[in-house]
Design a protein around this motif. Sequence first.
Motif, short mmCIF file in Angstrom:
data_model
loop_
_atom_site.label_atom_id
_atom_site.label_comp_id
_atom_site.label_asym_id
_atom_site.label_seq_id
_atom_site.Cartn_x
_atom_site.Cartn_y
_atom_site.Cartn_z
N ASP A 1 21.00 24.61 24.75
CA ASP A 1 20.86 24.47 23.30
C ASP A 1 20.98 25.78 22.53
N ARG A 2 21.23 26.89 23.24
CA ARG A 2 21.44 28.17 22.56
C ARG A 2 22.43 29.00 23.36
N VAL A 3 23.04 29.96 22.69
CA VAL A 3 24.02 30.82 23.36
C VAL A 3 23.28 32.02 23.94
N PRO A 4 23.36 32.22 25.27
CA PRO A 4 22.69 33.35 25.90
C PRO A 4 23.21 34.70 25.40
N ALA A 5 22.37 35.71 25.54
CA ALA A 5 22.64 37.05 25.01
C ALA A 5 23.94 37.66 25.52
N LEU A 6 24.30 37.46 26.78
CA LEU A 6 25.54 38.05 27.28
C LEU A 6 26.73 37.60 26.46
N TRP A 7 26.79 36.32 26.14
CA TRP A 7 27.92 35.79 25.37
C TRP A 7 27.90 36.30 23.95
N ARG A 8 26.70 36.50 23.41
CA ARG A 8 26.57 37.03 22.05
C ARG A 8 26.99 38.49 22.00
N ALA A 9 26.76 39.23 23.10
CA ALA A 9 27.24 40.61 23.18
C ALA A 9 28.76 40.63 23.30
N LEU A 10 29.31 39.79 24.18
CA LEU A 10 30.76 39.74 24.35
C LEU A 10 31.46 39.32 23.06
N ALA A 11 30.78 38.56 22.22
CA ALA A 11 31.38 38.08 20.98
C ALA A 11 31.69 39.20 20.00
N THR A 12 31.17 40.41 20.24
CA THR A 12 31.54 41.54 19.38
C THR A 12 33.01 41.89 19.57
N ALA A 13 33.60 41.42 20.66
CA ALA A 13 35.04 41.56 20.92
C ALA A 13 35.56 40.15 21.23
N PRO A 14 35.91 39.38 20.20
CA PRO A 14 36.25 37.97 20.40
C PRO A 14 37.31 37.69 21.46
N ASP A 15 38.32 38.54 21.59
CA ASP A 15 39.34 38.31 22.61
C ASP A 15 38.74 38.44 24.01
N GLU A 16 37.84 39.39 24.19
CA GLU A 16 37.17 39.56 25.49
C GLU A 16 36.25 38.38 25.77
N LEU A 17 35.53 37.93 24.76
CA LEU A 17 34.70 36.74 24.89
C LEU A 17 35.54 35.57 25.38
N GLU A 18 36.68 35.36 24.76
CA GLU A 18 37.55 34.25 25.13
C GLU A 18 38.06 34.40 26.56
N LEU A 19 38.48 35.59 26.93
CA LEU A 19 39.00 35.84 28.27
C LEU A 19 37.93 35.59 29.34
N VAL A 20 36.74 36.13 29.15
CA VAL A 20 35.66 35.98 30.13
C VAL A 20 35.20 34.52 30.19
N TRP A 21 35.01 33.88 29.03
CA TRP A 21 34.56 32.49 29.03
C TRP A 21 35.58 31.58 29.69
N THR A 22 36.86 31.76 29.39
CA THR A 22 37.90 30.93 29.98
C THR A 22 37.90 31.06 31.50
N SER A 23 37.76 32.27 31.98
CA SER A 23 37.74 32.51 33.42
C SER A 23 36.48 31.91 34.06
N LEU A 24 35.32 32.16 33.44
CA LEU A 24 34.08 31.63 33.99
C LEU A 24 34.08 30.10 33.97
N LYS A 25 34.54 29.54 32.90
CA LYS A 25 34.56 28.07 32.79
C LYS A 25 35.44 27.47 33.88
N ALA A 26 36.59 28.06 34.13
CA ALA A 26 37.51 27.55 35.14
C ALA A 26 36.92 27.65 36.54
N ARG A 27 36.16 28.69 36.82
CA ARG A 27 35.60 28.89 38.16
C ARG A 27 34.25 28.21 38.36
N MET A 28 33.39 28.29 37.37
CA MET A 28 32.02 27.77 37.52
C MET A 28 31.87 26.34 37.03
N HIS A 29 32.76 25.89 36.17
CA HIS A 29 32.71 24.53 35.62
C HIS A 29 34.10 23.91 35.67
N PRO A 30 34.71 23.85 36.85
CA PRO A 30 36.11 23.40 36.94
C PRO A 30 36.33 21.99 36.41
#
Length: 143
Positions: free
Chosen positions: A35-64
């Motif tokens: 129900d909330r966005v954890p701090a790591l993602w909120r830190a990565l969001a300071t660089a939106p392209d990096e946030l997108e890259l890391v989330w896309t990779s994590l989602k594909a591996r951890m939530h295929p």
Amino acid sequence: MNDERQATVRLVDELGASGKVRQIFDDIKATKGIDRVPALWRALATAPDELELVWTSLKARMHPEAVGRESNLDAKTREIIALAVSATNGCSYCVNSHTAALRKQGVDQETLGEIMGIVSLFNSTNALAEGYQVEPDVFPPLD
């Protein structure tokens, strides 16, 4: 947000996020069932392209399943691997995050202790093998 430091950057406020960051934050919550966005993602969001890259990779591996892919590893095994690597790398943020995910999946304290025991054992035996510079003599079969 309070004045206590949480990172080396000012975390992006979840409620004030917009555009690509808002979409990714919403996807993180939906995919992880939180129900909330954890701090790591909120830190990565300071660089939106990096946030997108890391989330896309994590989602594909951890939530295929969320990207229409089947994994040969079940969700618990993926989290155990993530916890083991996080402990070995000394990332307290990640250790806590992956321990929480495993507890959510029903893993008890005794099982966590067994996981940490195996992590400790192989950190030790890996260091011994490397320290002695033992050449490999057991190999997996080639397909």
